[in-house]
Design a protein around this motif. Sequence first.
Motif, PDB file in Angstrom:
ATOM      1  N   THR A 339       0.851  -1.204   0.000  1.00  0.00           N
ATOM      2  CA  THR A 339       0.000   0.000   0.000  1.00  0.00           C
ATOM      3  C   THR A 339       0.878   1.242   0.000  1.00  0.00           C
ATOM      4  OG1 THR A 339      -1.632  -1.212   1.307  1.00  0.00           O
ATOM      5  CG2 THR A 339      -1.908   1.160   1.206  1.00  0.00           C
ATOM      6  N   GLU A 340       1.985   1.138   0.704  1.00  0.00           N
ATOM      7  CA  GLU A 340       2.884   2.289   0.795  1.00  0.00           C
ATOM      8  C   GLU A 340       3.638   2.504  -0.527  1.00  0.00           C
ATOM      9  OE1 GLU A 340       6.102   1.704   3.451  1.00  0.00           O
ATOM     10  OE2 GLU A 340       6.885   3.697   3.122  1.00  0.00           O
ATOM     11  N   CYS A 341       4.079   1.385  -1.145  1.00  0.00           N
ATOM     12  CA  CYS A 341       4.999   1.508  -2.278  1.00  0.00           C
ATOM     13  C   CYS A 341       4.309   1.593  -3.631  1.00  0.00           C
ATOM     14  CB  CYS A 341       5.948   0.304  -2.313  1.00  0.00           C
ATOM     15  SG  CYS A 341       6.965   0.196  -0.845  1.00  0.00           S
ATOM     16  N   VAL A 378       9.497  -1.933  -6.743  1.00  0.00           N
ATOM     17  CA  VAL A 378      10.943  -1.882  -6.986  1.00  0.00           C
ATOM     18  C   VAL A 378      11.392  -0.423  -7.104  1.00  0.00           C
ATOM     19  CG1 VAL A 378      12.751  -2.412  -8.668  1.00  0.00           C
ATOM     20  CG2 VAL A 378      11.075  -4.165  -8.038  1.00  0.00           C
ATOM     21  N   VAL A 379      10.627   0.363  -7.894  1.00  0.00           N
ATOM     22  CA  VAL A 379      10.995   1.774  -8.077  1.00  0.00           C
ATOM     23  C   VAL A 379      10.999   2.489  -6.722  1.00  0.00           C
ATOM     24  CG1 VAL A 379      10.231   3.971  -9.056  1.00  0.00           C
ATOM     25  CG2 VAL A 379      10.172   1.892 -10.441  1.00  0.00           C
ATOM     26  N   SER A 380       9.980   2.207  -5.933  1.00  0.00           N
ATOM     27  CA  SER A 380       9.902   2.844  -4.615  1.00  0.00           C
ATOM     28  C   SER A 380      11.105   2.444  -3.753  1.00  0.00           C
ATOM     29  CB  SER A 380       8.590   2.443  -3.950  1.00  0.00           C
ATOM     30  OG  SER A 380       8.637   2.671  -2.592  1.00  0.00           O
ATOM     31  N   GLY A 381      11.500   1.140  -3.873  1.00  0.00           N
ATOM     32  CA  GLY A 381      12.653   0.652  -3.112  1.00  0.00           C
ATOM     33  C   GLY A 381      13.935   1.338  -3.546  1.00  0.00           C
ATOM     34  N   LEU A 382      14.061   1.603  -4.887  1.00  0.00           N
ATOM     35  CA  LEU A 382      15.267   2.265  -5.379  1.00  0.00           C
ATOM     36  C   LEU A 382      15.334   3.718  -4.907  1.00  0.00           C
ATOM     37  CD1 LEU A 382      15.363   0.865  -9.037  1.00  0.00           C
ATOM     38  CD2 LEU A 382      16.890   0.295  -7.135  1.00  0.00           C
ATOM     39  N   ARG A 383      14.132   4.337  -4.900  1.00  0.00           N
ATOM     40  CA  ARG A 383      14.094   5.736  -4.446  1.00  0.00           C
ATOM     41  C   ARG A 383      14.412   5.853  -2.962  1.00  0.00           C
ATOM     42  NH1 ARG A 383       8.703   7.170  -6.885  1.00  0.00           N
ATOM     43  NH2 ARG A 383       9.162   7.647  -9.031  1.00  0.00           N
TER      44      ARG A 383
END
Length: 408
Positions: A339-341, A378-383
Motif C-alpha cells: 500500500t505504501e509503495c 521496486v521503483v519505490s525501493g530504489l528511491r
Amino acid sequence: MPALERIAVIGGGPAGAFAASELARAGREVLLFDEKLAWEKPCGGGLTDKALAQWPFLRDAPVERNWVSDCELIAPSGRQVRFRLERHIAIFSRLTLNGLLLERARQVGAQLRRERVLQIDKSDGGWAIRTASGGYTADFVVIAAGARNSLRNGFAAPLGPENFMVAAGYYIPGNHHTVQIKFLKGLHGYIWIFSRADHFSAGICGRMQGKSTAELRRLLENSLPEFGLNLDGASFYAHIIPSLTPDALRNSSFAGEGWAMVGDAAGFVDAITGEGLYYALRSAELLTEALLANAPEKYPALAKSDFLPELERAARIADRFYGGEWMAGPVVERMIQLTECSPRFRDIMRDLFVGAQEYSDLRERVYQGLPRIAAETVVSGLRNPFGTGQTTQQGKAGRLAGVENRTQ
Ligand SMILES: Cc1cc2nc3c(=O)[nH]c(=O)nc-3n(C[C@H](O)[C@H](O)[C@H](O)COP(=O)(O)OP(=O)(O)OC[C@H]3O[C@@H](n4cnc5c(N)ncnc54)[C@H](O)[C@@H]3O)c2cc1C
C-alpha cells in the motif's frame, strides 16, 4: 399462505429497526420490542460508502456523524501507511444511528415498545410473545436481537465460541478525520480508532478462543499513547462480534416457519473486518422483500444469492489474512508495504475500505495488477533504499494534523 399482517420484531438495532420501517411503510402491523430502544451499543459505528450509496437516507439525514477522509494502517512491525479515501466513510454514534432508524420506523406506523422479550412460543398458527409486563401475539417473528441473544436457542442450534470475536474499547473525547487500524503480532483481529462527531470509538477485537477481554483491553490501553490518546474522560465498553466459520455460515439455520433472523442474530458479519452494519440492513431488506411478497420462505435463497457468498469468502480467508504468509512475509505486513509503495495496490486498498472491492474478485485484481505493483514497489525501493515506512514511534500528532502525508 394468508397475508402475514401482524409482525413482531424483537430487537431495535439497525436490523430490527430497518425491517420494522420497511414493513410498516408497506402497511403491515409492526410491533417492535427493544429493552433499551436507542442506545450506545458498543460499536465502531463505521458505515462504508457501499452502505451509504445503497441507503441514501443514511448519507442525507440531518443527524450528527463524522466524515472520514483518510485511512492509516499500522503493521505489527510498526511500518505504517496513510492514504486518502476517494469516497468518505461515515462514523455514527450508535445512539444516533439507532435513534434515526427507530424514528423512521415510528413515523411510518411501527409501534415501538421498550420491553425485554423473555419468551416466544408457537400458538394457534402464530406466536405468543411474553415480556416482563405483558403478552402479545403475532403472525410472524423477526429475531433481530443481536449477537448476545438468549432467544436464538428456541429457533436454531446454538453457535459455539469459535463463531465469535470479543471486542473491548473506550469512548474517548476528541475527534479528527482519519480512520486508524493497527494490527498486532499474534492477534486475529485489530485495534481501531474511529472518530465520531465528538468522540473516538477506540477498540480492539480478537477471536473469542484467543485472547481474553482483559488481555485485549490491556493491549489497547498500551497502544493508546501511540495515537495521542489517553483515558481522561473515557468510558469502557465490551461486546461480542459474530465471526461465523464457513461451515456455520453454510449450515446454520436462520429462518423457518413463521420466523426469521436478521443481522447479528443470524451471524451476518464479515469475519475479517467485523463489519456488520451493512449486513444487518441488507438482511432486513431482503427479509422484508420476501415478507411483502407473502413468501418468507424465499428469504434464505435471497440471502444466499446476495451477500452470503461474500461472507463465506471472508470466513474462508480470515485465518490466512491474520496468520498466513504472502510473498515470503506475513500477509498484513506485505499488504501495508505494498500500500505504501504501489499506487496500483493503494487503489485496491481504497476500494476495499469504502466497500467497492469485494473479496470475490480481489485475488484476480491483485494478480492481474501484480507486474505493475511489483514494478512500482521496486521503483519505490530504489528511491528509498532504506524504506520509507514510518514507524509508530515517530510523531502521531504531526501526521494527523496533515503535516506528514507521504502517500496520496
Ligand atoms: C465493538 C464493536 C465494534 C463494531 N464496529 C462496527 C463498525 O464500525 N462497522 C460495522 O459495520 N459493524 C461494526 N460492528 C458490528 C455491528 O455493531 C453489528 O453488526 C450491528 O450492530 C448488528 O445490528 P443488529 O441490529 O443485528 O444487532 P444489534 O445492533 O446488536 O441490536 C440488537 C438489539 O436487540 C435488543 N435486544 C436484545 N435482546 C432483546 C430481548 N430479549 N428483548 C428485546 N430487545 C432485545 C438490544 O437491546 C439491541 O438494541 C461492531 C461490533 C462491535 C461489538
